[in-house]
Write a protein that holds these residues in place. Structure first.
Motif, mmCIF file in Angstrom:
data_model
loop_
_atom_site.group_PDB
_atom_site.id
_atom_site.type_symbol
_atom_site.label_atom_id
_atom_site.label_comp_id
_atom_site.label_asym_id
_atom_site.label_seq_id
_atom_site.Cartn_x
_atom_site.Cartn_y
_atom_site.Cartn_z
ATOM 1 N N GLU A 111 77.749 116.174 -13.974
ATOM 2 C CA GLU A 111 78.920 115.898 -14.802
ATOM 3 C C GLU A 111 78.567 115.428 -16.212
ATOM 4 O O GLU A 111 79.426 115.407 -17.084
ATOM 5 N N ASN A 112 77.333 115.036 -16.462
ATOM 6 C CA ASN A 112 76.974 114.449 -17.750
ATOM 7 C C ASN A 112 76.558 115.492 -18.784
ATOM 8 O O ASN A 112 76.059 116.559 -18.449
ATOM 9 N N TRP A 113 76.746 115.128 -20.041
ATOM 10 C CA TRP A 113 76.248 115.904 -21.169
ATOM 11 C C TRP A 113 74.930 115.278 -21.619
ATOM 12 O O TRP A 113 74.785 114.058 -21.643
ATOM 13 N N VAL A 114 73.971 116.134 -21.961
ATOM 14 C CA VAL A 114 72.645 115.636 -22.340
ATOM 15 C C VAL A 114 72.297 116.137 -23.740
ATOM 16 O O VAL A 114 72.472 117.312 -24.053
ATOM 17 N N VAL A 115 71.794 115.213 -24.563
ATOM 18 C CA VAL A 115 71.326 115.564 -25.902
ATOM 19 C C VAL A 115 69.849 115.195 -26.003
ATOM 20 O O VAL A 115 69.445 114.100 -25.592
ATOM 21 N N ILE A 116 69.046 116.110 -26.505
ATOM 22 C CA ILE A 116 67.628 115.853 -26.755
ATOM 23 C C ILE A 116 67.392 115.968 -28.252
ATOM 24 O O ILE A 116 67.783 116.963 -28.870
ATOM 25 N N PHE A 117 66.779 114.962 -28.856
ATOM 26 C CA PHE A 117 66.397 115.075 -30.264
ATOM 27 C C PHE A 117 64.991 114.550 -30.463
ATOM 28 O O PHE A 117 64.506 113.709 -29.706
ATOM 29 N N ARG A 118 64.321 115.074 -31.485
ATOM 30 C CA ARG A 118 62.905 114.780 -31.707
ATOM 31 C C ARG A 118 62.672 114.311 -33.136
ATOM 32 O O ARG A 118 63.289 114.809 -34.074
ATOM 33 N N PHE A 119 61.731 113.375 -33.260
ATOM 34 C CA PHE A 119 61.233 112.938 -34.561
ATOM 35 C C PHE A 119 59.714 113.095 -34.569
ATOM 36 O O PHE A 119 59.081 113.182 -33.509
ATOM 37 N N ASP A 120 59.134 113.117 -35.758
ATOM 38 C CA ASP A 120 57.697 113.380 -35.850
ATOM 39 C C ASP A 120 56.831 112.212 -35.409
ATOM 40 O O ASP A 120 55.651 112.390 -35.120
ATOM 41 N N ASN A 121 57.381 111.002 -35.369
ATOM 42 C CA ASN A 121 56.614 109.874 -34.843
ATOM 43 C C ASN A 121 57.568 108.802 -34.330
ATOM 44 O O ASN A 121 58.781 108.853 -34.568
#
Length: 324
Positions: free
Chosen positions: A163-173
């Motif tokens: 049921e959940n929404w998932v967000v993935i985000f990335r940074f360089d460090n």
């Protein structure tokens, strides 16, 4: 443990990201249990690789493990298997609280090893899904203004599975990721997002020296534990600093360069030498100990650590004689 799946457009690949807090003093036992799990999962159809991320700095005890499969049905077969249930029962005494995980359908590609990733799970209010998507677009625009941002992916729920929404985000460090997570911009957006979701959960995936521990393109290996990374960095750093002090450090003094400038130049040289010369050599020489797939037994852990300590002692003896 609850199994939650999210689908992304385009299909292809399935990934499960598991986060679990290990009990104080049980880290070595947990590593052995996780390595056993890694060996078992390799026998399942569609398995492509696994990555294990030890806790970050500042005394954290949360481990993140990533399993990648070719298709969602193959990943589901692993999640529902008796072998996995037996492993979870065996490992439960090592964990503090219940582990959490997200299954991402359509997330086939691994992130760059230099990147630090955040996985955010949202419990969206019924009927506010479109508002949540528009809100997430605003979040993305805000993230793009922050240094080191490398991209974001949104995974929608799958009916009957999760049921959940998932967000993935990335940074360089890690520092750039922490700057975003602690920013006023994000705080304001979260306040606005209260209208669209009940709760959210953030898990960070990263490692202290990830850029110095690579084992070839396409290698689906977890990074070594932080204690092994630290031992190897000292192994390469100590002789580098000593040689620089005995050579260019002396020349800086002869040329009248100030201590602060001389120290800065020495640091630039030492980091460059470690990154492009010594750490690749250390990785190859100690791969039997650093690679989780090879370092499975207590005997291997001890033997590798003994080799590193012996090298330390040799360097200390050599430089003691040299400087005297």
């Amino acid at each position: 443990m609850s199994d939650r799946a999210s689908a992304a457009p385009g299909g292809g690949g399935a990934t499960v990201v598991t986060s679990q807090k290990v009990r104080e003093g049980r880290g070595d036992e947990y590593e052995r249990w996780q390595e056993k799990t890694n060996r078992v999962v390799r026998d399942f159809d569609g398995f492509e690789g696994t990555e294990m991320y030890p806790p970050g700095p500042a005394g954290e005890r949360e481990w993140v493990v990533v399993f990648r499969f070719s298709r969602i049905d193959q990943l589901t077969a692993w999640l529902d298997s008796g072998a996995r249930r037996d492993l979870l029962a065996e490992g439960r005494p090592l964990l503090e609280g219940a582990p959490t995980q997200e299954v991402l359908a359509g997330a086939a590609s691994a992130p760059p090893r230099e990147a630090v990733t955040a996985v955010v799970s949202h419990d969206v209010r019924p009927g506010r899904e479109q508002d949540f998507e528009r809100w997430q677009d605003k979040v993305l625009k805000a993230q793009e203004k922050f240094p080191g941002f490398m991209g974001s992916e949104l995974f929608k729920p799958v009916e009957g599975i999760q049921e959940n929404w998932v967000v993935i985000f990335r940074f360089d460090n890690r520092q750039h990721l922490e700057d975003w997570l602690g920013s006023d911009s994000r705080a304001e957006l979260l306040q606005e997002g209260d209208d669209y979701f009940f709760s959210y959960d953030v898990r960070k995936v990263g490692t202290a020296f990830s850029g110095w521990f690579r084992f070839g393109e396409g290698t689906e290996e977890g990074v070594p534990p932080n204690w092994k990374q630290a031992m190897c960095v000292v192994l390469a750093l100590y002789p580098t600093v000593m040689v620089l002090n005995l050579t260019v450090g002396h020349e800086f003094g002869v040329l009248g360069i100030s201590t602060s400038v001389g120290l800065f130049l020495s640091n630039v040289l030492s980091v460059s030498i470690l990154t492009w010369v010594l750490m690749p050599l250390v990785n190859r020489a100690l791969a039997f100990w650093l690679l989780p797939s090879r370092s499975r037994s207590l005997r291997t852990h001890v033997a590798g650590a003994a080799v590193v300590v012996l090298c330390w002692l040799i360097f200390i003896a050599v430089f003691s004689l040299t400087t005297n």
